[in-house]
Design an enzyme around this catalytic site. Structure first.
Site, PDB file in Angstrom:
ATOM      1  N   THR A   1       0.818  -1.213   0.000  1.00 42.79           N
ATOM      2  CA  THR A   1       0.000   0.000   0.000  1.00 42.79           C
ATOM      3  C   THR A   1       0.856   1.269   0.000  1.00 42.79           C
TER       4      THR A   1
ATOM      5  N   GLY B   1       2.788  -2.930   7.881  1.00 41.87           N
ATOM      6  CA  GLY B   1       2.947  -3.244   9.294  1.00 41.87           C
ATOM      7  C   GLY B   1       4.392  -3.542   9.656  1.00 41.87           C
TER       8      GLY B   1
ATOM      9  N   GLU C   1      -6.130  -6.033   3.923  1.00 37.69           N
ATOM     10  CA  GLU C   1      -6.188  -7.247   3.089  1.00 37.69           C
ATOM     11  C   GLU C   1      -7.359  -7.185   2.122  1.00 37.69           C
TER      12      GLU C   1
HETATM   13  C1  LIG Z   1      -7.133 -11.738  16.695  1.00 34.22           C
HETATM   14  C2  LIG Z   1      -6.823 -10.516  15.854  1.00 34.22           C
HETATM   15  C3  LIG Z   1      -6.173 -10.920  14.533  1.00 34.22           C
HETATM   16  C4  LIG Z   1      -5.607  -9.711  13.759  1.00 34.22           C
HETATM   17  C5  LIG Z   1      -4.611 -10.188  12.691  1.00 34.22           C
HETATM   18  C6  LIG Z   1      -3.173 -10.218  13.189  1.00 34.22           C
HETATM   19  C7  LIG Z   1      -2.404 -11.319  13.224  1.00 34.22           C
HETATM   20  C8  LIG Z   1      -2.907 -12.692  12.832  1.00 34.22           C
HETATM   21  C9  LIG Z   1      -1.775 -13.576  12.472  1.00 34.22           C
HETATM   22  C10 LIG Z   1      -1.614 -14.104  11.281  1.00 34.22           C
HETATM   23  C11 LIG Z   1      -2.482 -13.721  10.126  1.00 34.22           C
HETATM   24  C12 LIG Z   1      -1.626 -13.319   8.993  1.00 34.22           C
HETATM   25  C13 LIG Z   1      -1.118 -12.068   8.767  1.00 34.22           C
HETATM   26  C14 LIG Z   1      -1.344 -10.841   9.505  1.00 34.22           C
HETATM   27  C15 LIG Z   1      -2.774 -10.520   9.666  1.00 34.22           C
HETATM   28  C16 LIG Z   1      -3.428  -9.469   9.207  1.00 34.22           C
HETATM   29  C17 LIG Z   1      -2.948  -8.649   8.089  1.00 34.22           C
HETATM   30  C18 LIG Z   1      -2.389  -7.347   8.573  1.00 34.22           C
HETATM   31  C19 LIG Z   1      -2.202  -6.413   7.691  1.00 34.22           C
HETATM   32  C20 LIG Z   1      -2.821  -6.470   6.331  1.00 34.22           C
HETATM   33  C21 LIG Z   1      -1.795  -6.423   5.216  1.00 34.22           C
HETATM   34  C22 LIG Z   1      -2.337  -5.751   4.018  1.00 34.22           C
HETATM   35  O1  LIG Z   1      -3.352  -5.080   4.044  1.00 34.22           O
HETATM   36  S1  LIG Z   1      -1.464  -6.068   2.585  1.00 34.22           S
HETATM   37  C23 LIG Z   1      -2.273  -5.092   1.357  1.00 34.22           C
HETATM   38  C24 LIG Z   1      -3.633  -5.666   1.031  1.00 34.22           C
HETATM   39  N1  LIG Z   1      -4.149  -5.014  -0.120  1.00 34.22           N
HETATM   40  C25 LIG Z   1      -5.158  -5.515  -0.840  1.00 34.22           C
HETATM   41  O2  LIG Z   1      -5.739  -6.527  -0.524  1.00 34.22           O
HETATM   42  C26 LIG Z   1      -5.485  -4.758  -2.095  1.00 34.22           C
HETATM   43  C27 LIG Z   1      -6.866  -5.124  -2.603  1.00 34.22           C
HETATM   44  N2  LIG Z   1      -6.921  -4.972  -4.055  1.00 34.22           N
HETATM   45  C28 LIG Z   1      -6.817  -6.086  -4.878  1.00 34.22           C
HETATM   46  O3  LIG Z   1      -6.670  -7.218  -4.470  1.00 34.22           O
HETATM   47  C29 LIG Z   1      -6.927  -5.810  -6.347  1.00 34.22           C
HETATM   48  O4  LIG Z   1      -6.616  -4.478  -6.636  1.00 34.22           O
HETATM   49  C30 LIG Z   1      -8.356  -6.114  -6.902  1.00 34.22           C
HETATM   50  C31 LIG Z   1      -8.599  -7.585  -6.806  1.00 34.22           C
HETATM   51  C32 LIG Z   1      -9.397  -5.343  -6.115  1.00 34.22           C
HETATM   52  C33 LIG Z   1      -8.422  -5.644  -8.332  1.00 34.22           C
HETATM   53  O5  LIG Z   1      -7.283  -6.160  -8.969  1.00 34.22           O
HETATM   54  P1  LIG Z   1      -7.066  -5.838 -10.519  1.00 34.22           P
HETATM   55  O6  LIG Z   1      -5.684  -6.216 -10.865  1.00 34.22           O
HETATM   56  O7  LIG Z   1      -7.526  -4.443 -10.791  1.00 34.22           O
HETATM   57  O8  LIG Z   1      -8.012  -6.897 -11.192  1.00 34.22           O
HETATM   58  P2  LIG Z   1      -9.461  -6.663 -11.799  1.00 34.22           P
HETATM   59  O9  LIG Z   1      -9.328  -5.843 -13.037  1.00 34.22           O
HETATM   60  O10 LIG Z   1     -10.435  -6.220 -10.759  1.00 34.22           O
HETATM   61  O11 LIG Z   1      -9.831  -8.171 -12.195  1.00 34.22           O
HETATM   62  C34 LIG Z   1      -9.160  -8.789 -13.303  1.00 34.22           C
HETATM   63  C35 LIG Z   1      -9.330 -10.272 -13.132  1.00 34.22           C
HETATM   64  O12 LIG Z   1      -8.429 -10.739 -12.126  1.00 34.22           O
HETATM   65  C36 LIG Z   1      -9.117 -11.515 -11.174  1.00 34.22           C
HETATM   66  N3  LIG Z   1      -8.419 -11.412  -9.894  1.00 34.22           N
HETATM   67  C37 LIG Z   1      -8.175 -10.305  -9.188  1.00 34.22           C
HETATM   68  N4  LIG Z   1      -7.486 -10.596  -8.064  1.00 34.22           N
HETATM   69  C38 LIG Z   1      -7.308 -11.950  -8.079  1.00 34.22           C
HETATM   70  C39 LIG Z   1      -6.677 -12.868  -7.179  1.00 34.22           C
HETATM   71  N5  LIG Z   1      -6.100 -12.454  -6.022  1.00 34.22           N
HETATM   72  N6  LIG Z   1      -6.686 -14.183  -7.515  1.00 34.22           N
HETATM   73  C40 LIG Z   1      -7.296 -14.584  -8.663  1.00 34.22           C
HETATM   74  N7  LIG Z   1      -7.915 -13.771  -9.575  1.00 34.22           N
HETATM   75  C41 LIG Z   1      -7.908 -12.462  -9.258  1.00 34.22           C
HETATM   76  C42 LIG Z   1     -10.484 -10.910 -11.139  1.00 34.22           C
HETATM   77  O13 LIG Z   1     -11.400 -11.806 -10.565  1.00 34.22           O
HETATM   78  C43 LIG Z   1     -10.711 -10.669 -12.617  1.00 34.22           C
HETATM   79  O14 LIG Z   1     -11.042 -11.878 -13.200  1.00 34.22           O
HETATM   80  P3  LIG Z   1     -12.059 -11.902 -14.454  1.00 34.22           P
HETATM   81  O15 LIG Z   1     -11.444 -11.006 -15.483  1.00 34.22           O
HETATM   82  O16 LIG Z   1     -12.147 -13.325 -14.833  1.00 34.22           O
HETATM   83  O17 LIG Z   1     -13.348 -11.335 -13.922  1.00 34.22           O
HETATM   84  C1  LIG Z   2      -4.660  -1.914  10.407  1.00 29.47           C
HETATM   85  C2  LIG Z   2      -4.145  -1.868   8.995  1.00 29.47           C
HETATM   86  C3  LIG Z   2      -3.010  -2.598   8.668  1.00 29.47           C
HETATM   87  C4  LIG Z   2      -2.518  -2.567   7.373  1.00 29.47           C
HETATM   88  N1  LIG Z   2      -1.370  -3.256   7.072  1.00 29.47           N
HETATM   89  C5  LIG Z   2      -0.875  -3.203   5.819  1.00 29.47           C
HETATM   90  C6  LIG Z   2       0.324  -3.899   5.482  1.00 29.47           C
HETATM   91  O1  LIG Z   2       0.921  -4.550   6.337  1.00 29.47           O
HETATM   92  N2  LIG Z   2       0.793  -3.823   4.223  1.00 29.47           N
HETATM   93  C7  LIG Z   2       0.155  -3.118   3.241  1.00 29.47           C
HETATM   94  O2  LIG Z   2       0.621  -3.090   2.111  1.00 29.47           O
HETATM   95  N3  LIG Z   2      -1.007  -2.451   3.513  1.00 29.47           N
HETATM   96  C8  LIG Z   2      -1.526  -2.476   4.779  1.00 29.47           C
HETATM   97  N4  LIG Z   2      -2.687  -1.816   5.069  1.00 29.47           N
HETATM   98  C9  LIG Z   2      -3.344  -1.038   4.030  1.00 29.47           C
HETATM   99  C10 LIG Z   2      -4.604  -1.715   3.550  1.00 29.47           C
HETATM  100  O3  LIG Z   2      -4.287  -2.884   2.834  1.00 29.47           O
HETATM  101  C11 LIG Z   2      -5.415  -0.744   2.676  1.00 29.47           C
HETATM  102  O4  LIG Z   2      -5.803   0.342   3.484  1.00 29.47           O
HETATM  103  C12 LIG Z   2      -6.633  -1.448   2.113  1.00 29.47           C
HETATM  104  O5  LIG Z   2      -6.249  -2.316   1.070  1.00 29.47           O
HETATM  105  C13 LIG Z   2      -7.701  -0.468   1.609  1.00 29.47           C
HETATM  106  O6  LIG Z   2      -7.187   0.298   0.569  1.00 29.47           O
HETATM  107  P1  LIG Z   2      -7.320   1.908   0.634  1.00 29.47           P
HETATM  108  O7  LIG Z   2      -6.780   2.365   1.924  1.00 29.47           O
HETATM  109  O8  LIG Z   2      -6.744   2.413  -0.636  1.00 29.47           O
HETATM  110  O9  LIG Z   2      -8.885   2.164   0.638  1.00 29.47           O
HETATM  111  P2  LIG Z   2      -9.737   2.849  -0.536  1.00 29.47           P
HETATM  112  O10 LIG Z   2      -9.879   1.894  -1.642  1.00 29.47           O
HETATM  113  O11 LIG Z   2      -9.209   4.206  -0.818  1.00 29.47           O
HETATM  114  O12 LIG Z   2     -11.156   2.927   0.226  1.00 29.47           O
HETATM  115  C14 LIG Z   2     -11.889   4.161   0.331  1.00 29.47           C
HETATM  116  C15 LIG Z   2     -13.317   3.889  -0.133  1.00 29.47           C
HETATM  117  O13 LIG Z   2     -13.295   3.700  -1.562  1.00 29.47           O
HETATM  118  C16 LIG Z   2     -14.127   2.595  -1.895  1.00 29.47           C
HETATM  119  N5  LIG Z   2     -13.661   1.983  -3.148  1.00 29.47           N
HETATM  120  C17 LIG Z   2     -12.388   1.859  -3.581  1.00 29.47           C
HETATM  121  N6  LIG Z   2     -12.340   1.205  -4.758  1.00 29.47           N
HETATM  122  C18 LIG Z   2     -13.632   0.912  -5.087  1.00 29.47           C
HETATM  123  C19 LIG Z   2     -14.252   0.239  -6.181  1.00 29.47           C
HETATM  124  N7  LIG Z   2     -13.541  -0.259  -7.194  1.00 29.47           N
HETATM  125  N8  LIG Z   2     -15.599   0.115  -6.165  1.00 29.47           N
HETATM  126  C20 LIG Z   2     -16.333   0.596  -5.135  1.00 29.47           C
HETATM  127  N9  LIG Z   2     -15.803   1.247  -4.074  1.00 29.47           N
HETATM  128  C21 LIG Z   2     -14.476   1.409  -4.058  1.00 29.47           C
HETATM  129  C22 LIG Z   2     -13.952   1.655  -0.721  1.00 29.47           C
HETATM  130  O14 LIG Z   2     -15.063   0.726  -0.658  1.00 29.47           O
HETATM  131  C23 LIG Z   2     -13.916   2.599   0.465  1.00 29.47           C
HETATM  132  O15 LIG Z   2     -15.260   2.830   0.911  1.00 29.47           O
HETATM  133  C24 LIG Z   2      -3.195  -1.809   6.381  1.00 29.47           C
HETATM  134  C25 LIG Z   2      -4.346  -1.089   6.705  1.00 29.47           C
HETATM  135  C26 LIG Z   2      -4.826  -1.116   8.002  1.00 29.47           C
HETATM  136  C27 LIG Z   2      -6.062  -0.338   8.345  1.00 29.47           C
END
Ligand SMILES: CCCCC/C=C\C/C=C\C/C=C\C/C=C\C/C=C\CCC(=O)SCCNC(=O)CCNC(=O)[C@H](O)C(C)(C)COP(=O)(O)OP(=O)(O)OC[C@H]1O[C@@H](n2cnc3c(N)ncnc32)[C@H](O)[C@@H]1OP(=O)(O)O
Ligand SMILES: Cc1cc2nc3c(=O)[nH]c(=O)nc-3n(C[C@H](O)[C@H](O)[C@H](O)COP(=O)(O)OP(=O)(O)OC[C@H]3O[C@@H](n4cnc5c(N)ncnc54)[C@H](O)[C@@H]3O)c2cc1C
Length: 593
Positions: A69, A108, A351
């Protein structure tokens, strides 16, 4: 780490349970290292890269996180701006943050803890961009932990929760890493700069799918902990007279308290089974993917996105209900519930922001609906889409599992059909595809929630019908399963009733059944939360203690408040006394006037 070795914990599950027991209320600063960084090295690195780096990660010689991110992008991965440009002269990638919005922001433990990151960046080679790929980047000196030259790293500041995780920012200034630090299991850059593309560009997104599966289990863990605290407290807390002139009643004997908590107890059991089911599906499909069979990758992505969003939304709402059902003491950190909520509510965002995740599942359902309309075969979990929507419910007084699953299948099939038909109508009106989609996304979100709800109900019923369980336990679990399903219908009656699927008598049956089940479950409620076997050390709750000594614990907790270290606080001398003296002087003056 060493302690886990001493105790012989080998499985990741056992190690995760130990970590949570060791750090019950604060998330471990190594959660991402163990839960995301190391598994991604294993799954996205070549065999050679895994052999080299995974042992370093598992022995904590290398401590890492997942840095994707940026300030300007989190959801839209294809919009990420960090660049990794291949330099064939030096066989290196040059990482750069070309804009303010490209600064990595949120990863993180990047602020102070890790010495390496998996960085998602746009890959450039031979002047062409090949999209986002993962790179292993050393960010701190392995000798003295100082920040590597060419990097700016810092903490992003206080957050709602997640206090054990030092989320940070990171800026690259023409920072060079070896070519072989690109994770090359699926895509490669050769020495001459040639790019070898992966079988599917989304393989690079694999780490996120894996964590979404983990998070479904986190939703169970957090909701069930809050339910344990609230149910146990409701058994101890006596308040008001249920019978005029009688003794004060256990608040758990109020029907309203039961209606708040018992469906959440049932949901906890349903989510545990759903998380286990999701994990089994993930294990099967991810191993197929690792063997090169990508056929079920879309189904896995859709299910992981949908369940992650559905379960975290429901869990967070449920944890709040648990907190409020504990009255004033629920609002105190002594209850343990605020910390549970603060740590998991971020999961609705991280995520994959939940709405965005649901829309990914919706997109998959839309495609499956069209295939179903053409008579094509559908994956088993989606076959309900071809349900005959003219059929009415056969639900009777017994509210059988079969009639309940049929109701959830009908509701989801109907709602997916409504959303798809709106999308198709929009197209017939001349809207471009993306507008036709966007103008139908609200009904698609509702339909996808119904789809996820069906998965969880059907999964619960399937397990009860397949697993060998002693009759007494099976009877209680069947009550919980029926309560989860009937409560879901009663709370969403409009979606089940819109096409007259239920008749009025059946609605009355359901409304009676949900109340009758509360009475059935009341005698076993405490046993059902005790069954989760969370030790007091993990709950960290004065209200949810196993021994029920709530008031004694609250009194001791309060006495330990730092504010009680002195009788008179410094604020008296610094502010209160001067203010009072000023008031009395002004009073003397006005008296003289
Ligand atoms: C008890 C308390 C617990 C708290 C937790 C703490 C510890 C627990 C311990 C262990 C757990 C493990 C780890 C730690 C826990 C928590 C995590 C902590 C921090 C979080 C870390 C992060 O946040 S990392 C960053 C995360 N970011 C995202 O997830 C970004 C989200 N966005 C996307 O995934 C993509 O942008 C998208 C999917 C929304 C769009 O992708 P895009 O490339 O634009 O694709 P599209 O055009 O929409 O679709 C095209 C096509 O691709 C297919 N597709 C998309 N993604 C996937 C995929 N992943 N796999 C397979 N296919 C995929 C999509 O379906 C389309 O297909 P079609 O064309 O056929 O429709
Ligand atoms: C506690 C915490 C831990 C994190 N840890 C990590 C980490 O370890 N590593 C890392 O890389 N990232 C991490 N992140 C970041 C996190 O993965 C992003 O914040 C998350 O993926 C959401 O993306 P954004 O912030 O761009 O939200 P945005 O997408 O900007 O969301 C804003 C609003 O826009 C809307 N929106 C966006 N796109 C669309 C769409 N296509 N259609 C409709 N609505 C839409 C959403 O629904 C939302 O209401 C962490 C975040 C938090 C809060």
């Amino acid at each position: 780490m060493d302690r886990m070795e001493e105790l012989g914990f080998r499985s990741e599950t056992d190690r995760q349970i130990f970590r949570e027991a060791a750090a019950p209320v604060e998330l471990s600063p190594f959660g991402l290292h163990s839960g995301m960084f190391v598994p991604t090295l294993e799954r996205q690195g070549t065999p050679e890269q895994s052999r080299k780096w995974v042992p370093l990660g598992k022995s904590f010689k290398m401590i890492g996180t997942y840095a994707q991110t940026e300030l300007g992008h989190g959801t839209f991965i294809r919009g990420l701006e960090t660049t990794a440009t291949f330099d064939p002269e030096t066989q290196e990638f040059i990482l750069d943050s070309p804009t303010l919005s490209s600064i990595k922001y949120w990863p993180g433990n990047v602020a102070k803890t890790v010495n390496h990151c998996l960085v998602m960046a746009q890959l450039y080679t031979q002047g062409k961009c090949h999209g986002t790929h993962l790179f292993l980047v050393q960010v701190r000196n392995m000798e003295d932990h100082t920040i590597m030259p060419g990097l700016e790293i810092g903490d992003i500041g206080p957050k709602l929760g997640f206090d054990g995780v030092d989320n940070g920012f990171m800026r690259f200034n023409k920072y060079r890493i070896p070519r072989m630090n690109m994770l090359m299991r699926y895509a490669k850059v050769l020495e001459n700069g040639d790019y070898i593309k992966p079988k599917n560009a989304k393989l690079t997104y694999g780490a996120m799918v894996m964590i979404r599966v983990f998070i479904v289990m986190d939703a169970f863990k957090t909701l069930s902990r809050a339910a344990v605290i609230a149910v146990r407290y409701s058994a101890v807390r006596r308040q008001s007279e249920l019978r005029p002139g009688g003794e004060e009643a256990q608040v758990m004997d109020y029907q309203t308290q039961q209606y708040k908590l018992f469906p959440l107890l049932a949901t906890s059991y349903a989510f545990l089974l759903a998380a286990e089911g999701m994990s089994q599906i993930y294990a099967k499909i991810s191993s197929d993917i690792e063997r090169g069979n990508l056929e079920d990758m879309p189904q896995l992505h859709a299910l992981a996105c949908g369940l992650k969003a559905f379960c975290t939304w429901v869990a967070c709402e449920g944890i709040e209900v648990c907190r409020m059902s504990c009255g004033g003491h629920g609002y105190s950190h002594a209850s343990g519930i605020p910390k549970i909520y603060a740590n998991i509510v971020g999961a609705c965002t991280y995520e994959g922001e939940n709405t965005v995740m649901m829309l990914q599942t919706a997109r998959y359902l839309s495609k499956c609906y069209i295939r179903g309309q053409r008579g094509e075969s559908l994956p088993e979990l989606i076959q309900y889409l071809t349900t005959d929507l003219n059929v009415k419910s056969t639900l009777g007084e017994d509210c059988s599992f079969e009639s309940l699953v049929a109701a959830y299948s009908h509701r989801a099939a109907r709602m997916v059909a409504v959303a798809c038909k709106l999308q198709q109508t929009n197209k017939k009106k001349g809207m471009a595809g993306h507008d036709a989609w966007n103008k139908s996304t609200v009904p698609f979100i509702a339909a996808t929630k119904a789809h996820c709800h069906l998965f969880i109900v059907r999964n619960f019923v399937t397990i009860l019908s397949q697993k060998k369980i002693d009759p007494a336990t099976h009877n209680v679990l069947s009550q919980l399963c029926t309560l989860y399903a009937v409560y879901g219908i009663v709370e969403n009656m409009g979606e089940f009733m819109q096409d007259g699927y239920f008749n009025q008598d059946q609605v009355s049956i359901l409304n009676r059944k949900v109340l009758a089940l509360l009475e059935d479950i009341r005698p076993n409620a405490v046993a059902l939360v005790d069954a989760f076997d969370y030790p007091d050390h993990l709950l960290q709750s004065c209200l949810g203690r196993y021994d029920g000594q709530v008031y004694e614990a609250l009194y001791e907790y309060s006495k330990s408040s730092p504010l009680n270290n002195t009788d008179i606080h410094s604020s008296y001398y610094n502010y209160i006394r001067p203010m009072m003296q000023k008031r009395s002087e002004s009073k003397n003056i006005s008296a003289k006037l």
